[in-house]
Design an enzyme around this catalytic site. Structure first.
Site, PDB file in Angstrom:
ATOM      1  N   ASP A  14      -3.532  10.243  -1.900  1.00 18.73           N
ATOM      2  CA  ASP A  14      -4.404   9.554  -2.938  1.00 18.73           C
ATOM      3  C   ASP A  14      -3.978  10.760  -4.061  1.00 18.73           C
ATOM      4  O   ASP A  14      -4.010  11.935  -3.665  1.00 18.73           O
ATOM      5  CB  ASP A  14      -5.566   9.404  -2.590  1.00 18.73           C
ATOM      6  CG  ASP A  14      -6.327   8.693  -3.543  1.00 18.73           C
ATOM      7  OD1 ASP A  14      -5.487   7.928  -4.411  1.00 18.73           O
ATOM      8  OD2 ASP A  14      -7.638   8.342  -3.701  1.00 18.73           O
ATOM      9  N   ASN A  62      -3.088  -3.070  -3.033  1.00 20.42           N
ATOM     10  CA  ASN A  62      -2.318  -2.494  -4.132  1.00 20.42           C
ATOM     11  C   ASN A  62      -1.816  -3.636  -4.991  1.00 20.42           C
ATOM     12  O   ASN A  62      -1.188  -3.413  -6.088  1.00 20.42           O
ATOM     13  CB  ASN A  62      -1.283  -1.375  -3.736  1.00 20.42           C
ATOM     14  CG  ASN A  62      -2.062  -0.243  -3.359  1.00 20.42           C
ATOM     15  OD1 ASN A  62      -1.537   0.531  -2.368  1.00 20.42           O
ATOM     16  ND2 ASN A  62      -3.168  -0.018  -3.847  1.00 20.42           N
TER      17      ASN A  62
HETATM   18  C1  FPP Z   1      -2.689   6.384  -4.363  1.00 16.34           C
HETATM   19  O1  FPP Z   1      -2.636   7.057  -5.611  1.00 16.34           O
HETATM   20  C2  FPP Z   1      -1.050   6.354  -3.892  1.00 16.34           C
HETATM   21  C3  FPP Z   1      -0.538   5.174  -3.783  1.00 16.34           C
HETATM   22  C4  FPP Z   1      -1.024   3.916  -3.967  1.00 16.34           C
HETATM   23  C5  FPP Z   1       1.057   5.254  -3.480  1.00 16.34           C
HETATM   24  C6  FPP Z   1       1.392   6.106  -2.609  1.00 16.34           C
HETATM   25  C7  FPP Z   1       3.125   6.240  -2.695  1.00 16.34           C
HETATM   26  C8  FPP Z   1       3.728   7.226  -2.670  1.00 16.34           C
HETATM   27  C9  FPP Z   1       3.077   8.821  -2.441  1.00 16.34           C
HETATM   28  C10 FPP Z   1       5.166   7.444  -3.279  1.00 16.34           C
HETATM   29  C11 FPP Z   1       6.084   6.509  -2.573  1.00 16.34           C
HETATM   30  C12 FPP Z   1       5.900   6.652  -1.075  1.00 16.34           C
HETATM   31  C13 FPP Z   1       6.911   7.060  -0.300  1.00 16.34           C
HETATM   32  C14 FPP Z   1       6.806   6.888   1.254  1.00 16.34           C
HETATM   33  C15 FPP Z   1       8.400   7.176  -0.695  1.00 16.34           C
HETATM   34  P1  FPP Z   1      -3.240   6.402  -6.708  1.00 16.34           P
HETATM   35  O2  FPP Z   1      -2.131   5.875  -7.551  1.00 16.34           O
HETATM   36  O3  FPP Z   1      -4.367   5.519  -6.439  1.00 16.34           O
HETATM   37  O4  FPP Z   1      -4.025   7.656  -7.397  1.00 16.34           O
HETATM   38  P2  FPP Z   1      -5.240   7.750  -8.070  1.00 16.34           P
HETATM   39  O5  FPP Z   1      -6.347   7.585  -7.206  1.00 16.34           O
HETATM   40  O6  FPP Z   1      -5.103   9.348  -8.669  1.00 16.34           O
HETATM   41  O7  FPP Z   1      -5.115   6.853  -9.329  1.00 16.34           O
END
Ligand code: FPP
Length: 235
Positions: A14, A62
């Site tokens: 996250d 998501n």
């Molecule tokens: C949550 O952060 C993260 C995600 C929904 C996506 C995770 C994806 C990656 C780390 C990159 C792609 C993955 C791979 C395996 C190549 P958020 O966007 O909710 O962050 P925030 O809480 O700060 O808004």
């Protein structure tokens, strides 16, 4: 630090969006940086002797994000699988994508199948990437398939693995790490985390590095795990 030989670590990655916003960049830039962190942490995990690493890359909830963000995440996953499968093969890491496949774009499903085929012989570490994953959906679907049969816990676990396209014997999660400061499970591996140790850190995922992973493992090594029982010396 003494760690179990069959250690399963799961990570809720996250904080990508906040990392980007703090720098005045679009959220997609945070995901790109997050993918770079994935590469580093996968190698560091294999190096640390972790046997199974499960990463939460895209939850079923998501899909509710803006279309541009969903598209950029799915594209990033496809690129990651296409480029990293060979690297994983070299490091004897077996890729397994868990979650639903019926709602993913065709080209992503092909990339998943190819990366799983290419790395199927990997015996050093299992890298599980959760995509369109929802624990509640998996449990419900396994229960539906079980219908009225009297199943053992083991039988039900096998059905869950079948629903999730999971390779067998990943085992329960020992340590669940969540970055980004929030303290919740977000529908991730609810069954598998029944006795997981939980570790929350304020580091945003793009800032999570090898030393932060080591810190989490050191903390885990100090935990006393009793699995609902009492220690032999106090019994
Ligand atoms: C949550 O952060 C993260 C995600 C929904 C996506 C995770 C994806 C990656 C780390 C990159 C792609 C993955 C791979 C395996 C190549 P958020 O966007 O909710 O962050 P925030 O809480 O700060 O808004």
């Amino acid at each position: 630090m003494s760690l179990p030989g069959n250690l399963h670590v799961a990570i809720i990655m996250d904080g990508n969006g906040r990392w980007a916003q703090l720098r005045g960049m679009p959220r997609s830039a945070g995901h790109i940086q997050g993918a770079k962190t994935v590469r580093r942490i996968v190698e560091a995990s294999a190096h640390a002797g972790i046997r199974t690493l499960t990463l939460y890359a895209f939850s079923s909830d998501n899909w509710g994000r803006p279309g541009t963000e969903v598209d950029s995440l799915l594209k990033l996953l496809r690129c990651y699988l296409a480029t990293e499968a060979r690297r994983c093969l070299r490091h004897a890491i077996r890729i397994n994508v868990i979650g639903r496949r019926d709602r993913l774009p065709r080209d992503l499903v092909s990339a998943i199948e190819q990366s799983e085929r290419l790395t199927a012989g990997g015996s050093r570490m299992r890298l599980r990437i959760a995509v369109d994953y929802s624990s509640k959906h998996s449990i419900l679907e396994a229960a539906r398939r079980a219908s009225r049969n009297a199943l053992s816990v083991q039988d039900f676990q096998e059905l869950l693995a079948e629903v999730d396209h999971a390779v067998p014997e990943s085992g329960p999660v020992d340590l669940l790490i969540r970055t980004g400061g929030e303290q919740r499970l977000s529908d991730f591996l609810l069954w598998d985390c029944a006795y997981a140790e939980l570790y929350f850190t304020d580091h945003l995922w793009p800032d999570f590095g090898e030393s932060e992973l080591r810190e989490a493992l050191t903390d885990f090594a100090r935990r006393q795990r009793r699995f609902g029982k009492v220690l032999a010396e106090t019994a």
